[in-house]
Design a protein around this motif. Structure first.
Motif, PDB file in Angstrom:
ATOM      1  N   PHE A  95      -3.403 -24.630 118.564  1.00 42.22           N
ATOM      2  CA  PHE A  95      -2.989 -23.489 118.190  1.00 42.22           C
ATOM      3  C   PHE A  95      -2.077 -23.272 116.497  1.00 42.22           C
ATOM      4  O   PHE A  95      -1.434 -24.575 116.888  1.00 42.22           O
ATOM      5  N   SER A  96      -1.581 -22.990 116.311  1.00 39.87           N
ATOM      6  CA  SER A  96      -0.842 -22.115 114.801  1.00 39.87           C
ATOM      7  C   SER A  96       0.325 -22.329 116.021  1.00 39.87           C
ATOM      8  O   SER A  96       0.730 -22.241 117.213  1.00 39.87           O
ATOM      9  N   PRO A  97       1.418 -22.816 115.238  1.00 36.16           N
ATOM     10  CA  PRO A  97       3.422 -22.575 115.694  1.00 36.16           C
ATOM     11  C   PRO A  97       3.150 -21.387 115.653  1.00 36.16           C
ATOM     12  O   PRO A  97       4.022 -21.222 116.703  1.00 36.16           O
ATOM     13  N   VAL A  98       3.171 -20.862 115.512  1.00 38.42           N
ATOM     14  CA  VAL A  98       3.387 -19.552 115.662  1.00 38.42           C
ATOM     15  C   VAL A  98       2.235 -18.270 117.091  1.00 38.42           C
ATOM     16  O   VAL A  98       3.207 -17.900 117.788  1.00 38.42           O
ATOM     17  N   THR A  99       1.192 -18.781 117.885  1.00 36.44           N
ATOM     18  CA  THR A  99       0.448 -18.826 118.604  1.00 36.44           C
ATOM     19  C   THR A  99       1.295 -19.438 119.451  1.00 36.44           C
ATOM     20  O   THR A  99       1.934 -18.782 120.580  1.00 36.44           O
ATOM     21  N   GLN A 100       1.904 -21.044 119.627  1.00 38.74           N
ATOM     22  CA  GLN A 100       2.739 -21.101 119.605  1.00 38.74           C
ATOM     23  C   GLN A 100       3.738 -20.674 120.902  1.00 38.74           C
ATOM     24  O   GLN A 100       4.155 -20.643 122.324  1.00 38.74           O
ATOM     25  N   ALA A 101       4.778 -20.399 119.934  1.00 43.55           N
ATOM     26  CA  ALA A 101       5.881 -20.080 119.961  1.00 43.55           C
ATOM     27  C   ALA A 101       5.843 -18.789 120.764  1.00 43.55           C
ATOM     28  O   ALA A 101       6.280 -18.530 121.457  1.00 43.55           O
ATOM     29  N   LEU A 102       4.960 -17.518 120.483  1.00 45.64           N
ATOM     30  CA  LEU A 102       3.971 -16.194 120.642  1.00 45.64           C
ATOM     31  C   LEU A 102       3.925 -17.189 122.275  1.00 45.64           C
ATOM     32  O   LEU A 102       4.349 -16.430 123.472  1.00 45.64           O
ATOM     33  N   PHE A 103       3.223 -17.720 123.129  1.00 45.11           N
ATOM     34  CA  PHE A 103       2.824 -18.561 124.524  1.00 45.11           C
ATOM     35  C   PHE A 103       4.423 -18.416 124.965  1.00 45.11           C
ATOM     36  O   PHE A 103       4.634 -17.572 126.024  1.00 45.11           O
TER      37      PHE A 103
END
Length: 270
Positions: free
Chosen positions: A8-16
């Motif tokens: 996943f993109s880092p933004v998605t990782q941060a969201l998770f």
């Protein structure tokens, strides 16, 4: 262990990650369905635990990598951590002056920030929400640092930070929902407001990750900024609130335990 996150993109990782920390806040707030009240000494111990987690995370997950990164980037090693750290504290102080909020156990006449006619329950939630801004930001910056290829940053370390923040969010959720129940709110409304205090974390997490990706040179400043913001919350709110009811020893032991757990998570996984 965390390879699946790499897809996943880092933004998605941060969201998770921040959705996880928010969910733990909601889990803590759900305690209001089982208890109408919690002894003040336990709440003070919980606040002390949160202070310990945030203090450890500020150094092990944020300031130490900021110092290492400043050296790797050929910067004056102490300047980015110093500037970022102080900027984080100033930023939280400015929000503190503007955002209407009320600390636990205080009368509505003692509300801080701009004057408003908002209900006491809203002001109490906003006080906890203020805690959660730097927490979400810290998690987002940590995942952004991994994506930016910083040698001192690792996926396991970012996950450890999210786990530590999540751990201390459980007592925070309880610490807001149960007192709201005592204030006369229904269990459903107390739970709603309790979990609502954590909704800012996904927002701040996504913002932190995105900013790091767009402006990689600011990363050492961003890491230290998140650390300064968290230490401001610890010293200005979490520790005083945990100590003001006479449960000094319980609150202090809670802080020691929180620090030890967060430190162990960061060192073991990071």
């Amino acid at each position: 262990m965390f390879e699946w996150l790499s897809g996943f993109s880092p933004v998605t990782q941060a969201l998770f990650a921040t959705l996880f920390t928010w969910s733990v806040t909601a889990l803590g707030a759900a305690m209001v369905f089982f208890f109408k009240s919690v002894e003040k000494k336990y709440l003070d111990g919980m606040l002390g635990f949160a202070a310990g987690v945030m203090t450890a995370a500020s150094f092990w997950s944020l300031l130490a990598p900021a110092i290492d990164l400043s050296e790797e980037m050929g910067l004056i090693i102490w300047v980015p951590p110093l500037v970022g750290f102080l900027a984080g504290g100033v930023f939280l102080r400015l929000i503190d002056l503007v955002l209407p909020h009320l600390h636990m156990g205080e009368d509505i006449e003692q509300a801080e920030g701009l004057h408003t006619q908002w209900k006491k329950s809203i002001l109490l939630v906003l006080a906890i929400t203020l805690h959660n801004i730097p927490e979400g930001l810290a998690v987002g910056v940590a995942f952004g640092a991994v994506a930016a290829g910083i040698p001192s940053a690792s996926m396991a370390g970012a996950v450890a930070l999210a786990m530590g923040i999540g751990l201390q969010n459980f007592p925070e959720g309880t610490a807001i929902s149960v007192p709201l129940r005592r204030e006369g709110l229904s269990r459903g409304k107390a739970f709603f407001y309790g979990q609502l205090s954590g909704i800012v974390e996904p927002m701040a997490g996504v913002l932190g990750a995105a900013l790091v990706l767009w402006m990689r040179p600011i990363l050492p400043y961003a890491l230290a900024f998140a650390a300064g913001a968290m230490i401001f919350v610890v010293v200005e709110e979490a520790i005083p609130e945990s100590q003001n009811s006479g449960n000094t020893h319980i609150a202090t032991l809670g802080a020691m335990l929180g620090f030890a757990i967060m430190m162990s998570l960061d060192v073991a996984l990071g």
